[in-house]
Design a protein around this motif. Sequence first.
Motif, PDB file in Angstrom:
ATOM      1  N   PRO A   1       1.767  -7.967   0.318  1.00 43.46           N
ATOM      2  CA  PRO A   1       1.783  -8.144  -1.144  1.00 43.46           C
ATOM      3  C   PRO A   1       3.022  -7.502  -1.775  1.00 43.46           C
ATOM      4  CG  PRO A   1       0.115  -6.536  -0.487  1.00 43.46           C
ATOM      5  CD  PRO A   1       0.686  -7.113   0.776  1.00 43.46           C
ATOM      6  N   PHE A   2       3.723  -8.287  -2.568  1.00 45.99           N
ATOM      7  CA  PHE A   2       4.852  -7.814  -3.364  1.00 45.99           C
ATOM      8  C   PHE A   2       4.513  -8.150  -4.807  1.00 45.99           C
ATOM      9  CE2 PHE A   2       6.601  -8.589   0.833  1.00 45.99           C
ATOM     10  CZ  PHE A   2       7.248  -7.392   1.081  1.00 45.99           C
ATOM     11  N   LEU A   3       4.021  -7.150  -5.547  1.00 45.68           N
ATOM     12  CA  LEU A   3       3.484  -7.374  -6.890  1.00 45.68           C
ATOM     13  C   LEU A   3       4.536  -7.244  -7.980  1.00 45.68           C
ATOM     14  CD1 LEU A   3       0.304  -5.216  -6.270  1.00 45.68           C
ATOM     15  CD2 LEU A   3       0.507  -7.696  -6.051  1.00 45.68           C
ATOM     16  N   ASN A   4       5.654  -6.597  -7.676  1.00 43.73           N
ATOM     17  CA  ASN A   4       6.723  -6.347  -8.643  1.00 43.73           C
ATOM     18  C   ASN A   4       6.161  -5.730  -9.926  1.00 43.73           C
ATOM     19  OD1 ASN A   4       9.300  -6.180  -9.594  1.00 43.73           O
ATOM     20  ND2 ASN A   4       9.459  -8.337 -10.148  1.00 43.73           N
ATOM     21  N   VAL A   5       5.448  -4.621  -9.758  1.00 47.83           N
ATOM     22  CA  VAL A   5       4.826  -3.918 -10.882  1.00 47.83           C
ATOM     23  C   VAL A   5       5.912  -3.414 -11.826  1.00 47.83           C
ATOM     24  CG1 VAL A   5       3.404  -1.928 -11.519  1.00 47.83           C
ATOM     25  CG2 VAL A   5       2.841  -3.264  -9.477  1.00 47.83           C
ATOM     26  N   GLN A   6       5.738  -3.660 -13.099  1.00 47.57           N
ATOM     27  CA  GLN A   6       6.681  -3.208 -14.124  1.00 47.57           C
ATOM     28  C   GLN A   6       6.280  -1.800 -14.559  1.00 47.57           C
ATOM     29  OE1 GLN A   6       9.390  -5.221 -14.757  1.00 47.57           O
ATOM     30  NE2 GLN A   6       8.405  -6.295 -13.058  1.00 47.57           N
ATOM     31  N   LEU A   7       7.218  -0.885 -14.520  1.00 46.56           N
ATOM     32  CA  LEU A   7       6.903   0.522 -14.804  1.00 46.56           C
ATOM     33  C   LEU A   7       6.456   0.767 -16.235  1.00 46.56           C
ATOM     34  CD1 LEU A   7       9.442   1.956 -12.400  1.00 46.56           C
ATOM     35  CD2 LEU A   7       7.162   2.880 -12.649  1.00 46.56           C
ATOM     36  N   GLU A   8       6.796  -0.096 -17.174  1.00 47.43           N
ATOM     37  CA  GLU A   8       6.306   0.107 -18.544  1.00 47.43           C
ATOM     38  C   GLU A   8       4.781  -0.061 -18.622  1.00 47.43           C
ATOM     39  OE1 GLU A   8       8.005  -4.140 -18.456  1.00 47.43           O
ATOM     40  OE2 GLU A   8       8.803  -2.189 -17.982  1.00 47.43           O
ATOM     41  N   ASN A   9       4.189  -0.626 -17.550  1.00 46.97           N
ATOM     42  CA  ASN A   9       2.737  -0.796 -17.512  1.00 46.97           C
ATOM     43  C   ASN A   9       2.030   0.253 -16.650  1.00 46.97           C
ATOM     44  OD1 ASN A   9       2.954  -3.180 -19.067  1.00 46.97           O
ATOM     45  ND2 ASN A   9       3.408  -4.356 -17.225  1.00 46.97           N
ATOM     46  N   VAL A  10       2.782   1.204 -16.133  1.00 41.73           N
ATOM     47  CA  VAL A  10       2.207   2.202 -15.221  1.00 41.73           C
ATOM     48  C   VAL A  10       2.024   3.527 -15.959  1.00 41.73           C
ATOM     49  CG1 VAL A  10       2.530   3.464 -13.058  1.00 41.73           C
ATOM     50  CG2 VAL A  10       3.282   1.080 -13.235  1.00 41.73           C
ATOM     51  N   ALA A  11       0.807   4.042 -15.901  1.00 39.22           N
ATOM     52  CA  ALA A  11       0.483   5.332 -16.536  1.00 39.22           C
ATOM     53  C   ALA A  11       1.102   6.480 -15.741  1.00 39.22           C
ATOM     54  CB  ALA A  11      -1.035   5.501 -16.604  1.00 39.22           C
ATOM     55  N   ASP A  12       1.350   7.567 -16.431  1.00 43.18           N
ATOM     56  CA  ASP A  12       1.857   8.760 -15.752  1.00 43.18           C
ATOM     57  C   ASP A  12       0.867   9.177 -14.670  1.00 43.18           C
ATOM     58  OD1 ASP A  12       3.906   8.743 -17.569  1.00 43.18           O
ATOM     59  OD2 ASP A  12       3.302  10.573 -18.616  1.00 43.18           O
ATOM     60  N   GLY A  13       1.414   9.619 -13.538  1.00 41.08           N
ATOM     61  CA  GLY A  13       0.535  10.097 -12.478  1.00 41.08           C
ATOM     62  C   GLY A  13       1.193  10.015 -11.119  1.00 41.08           C
ATOM     63  N   ARG A  14       0.411  10.433 -10.129  1.00 34.07           N
ATOM     64  CA  ARG A  14       0.833  10.360  -8.725  1.00 34.07           C
ATOM     65  C   ARG A  14      -0.063   9.348  -8.032  1.00 34.07           C
ATOM     66  NH1 ARG A  14       2.236  16.207  -6.533  1.00 34.07           N
ATOM     67  NH2 ARG A  14       1.539  15.138  -4.678  1.00 34.07           N
ATOM     68  N   TYR A  15       0.556   8.426  -7.338  1.00 34.22           N
ATOM     69  CA  TYR A  15      -0.179   7.334  -6.710  1.00 34.22           C
ATOM     70  C   TYR A  15       0.202   7.235  -5.238  1.00 34.22           C
ATOM     71  CZ  TYR A  15      -0.610   6.336 -11.642  1.00 34.22           C
ATOM     72  OH  TYR A  15      -0.843   6.443 -12.996  1.00 34.22           O
ATOM     73  N   GLU A  16      -0.822   7.212  -4.404  1.00 29.32           N
ATOM     74  CA  GLU A  16      -0.607   7.129  -2.960  1.00 29.32           C
ATOM     75  C   GLU A  16      -1.068   5.771  -2.465  1.00 29.32           C
ATOM     76  OE1 GLU A  16      -2.498   9.286   0.889  1.00 29.32           O
ATOM     77  OE2 GLU A  16      -1.611  10.651  -0.591  1.00 29.32           O
ATOM     78  N   ASN A  17      -0.317   5.220  -1.526  1.00 27.94           N
ATOM     79  CA  ASN A  17      -0.686   3.936  -0.941  1.00 27.94           C
ATOM     80  C   ASN A  17      -0.306   3.936   0.533  1.00 27.94           C
ATOM     81  OD1 ASN A  17      -1.694   1.212  -1.186  1.00 27.94           O
ATOM     82  ND2 ASN A  17       0.414   0.533  -0.917  1.00 27.94           N
TER      83      ASN A  17
END
Length: 141
Positions: free
Chosen positions: A44-60
């Motif tokens: 999966p290549f979602l090309n998430v836009q950072l203006e839609n990402v909340a502050d935080g730490r995310y692990e994948n």
Amino acid sequence: MKNQKHNGNDLVKVISIFFCIVLMIFTFFTQQKKRHYNEAKILPFLNVQLENVADGRYENTTVTSFMQLTALVTVKDHQLTAIKIIENKGSRGQKIESMIPLMLEKNTAIVSVPKGDEIGGLVFISCVDGALAKGNRNSAD
């Protein structure tokens, strides 16, 4: 005279067997690389836009048949502030750390992959993009 002819035939046989083995090894690695590329291109290549990402730490974690990669991504004020590779196991991805400064500079997971490790680079992009998706406020989760 007969002995020399016999030795010449043996040498031809040995050289023929050697070249057959080399050809088989080359074919195996070529097919393996093709399988790895085909597996990486369907990640999966979602090309998430950072203006839609909340502050935080995310692990994948992204797992393929040839590589297991875990990344920790930190976002603050819609900016990538840190990317840490937690785990990198497998036969690819030895050059992916060189992608981190470019991701931070461009503020996106989608960047060019390192020459010579294109397949590992695709897995890394998918892993970071997946981490960002976990903080995506517009996702349907």
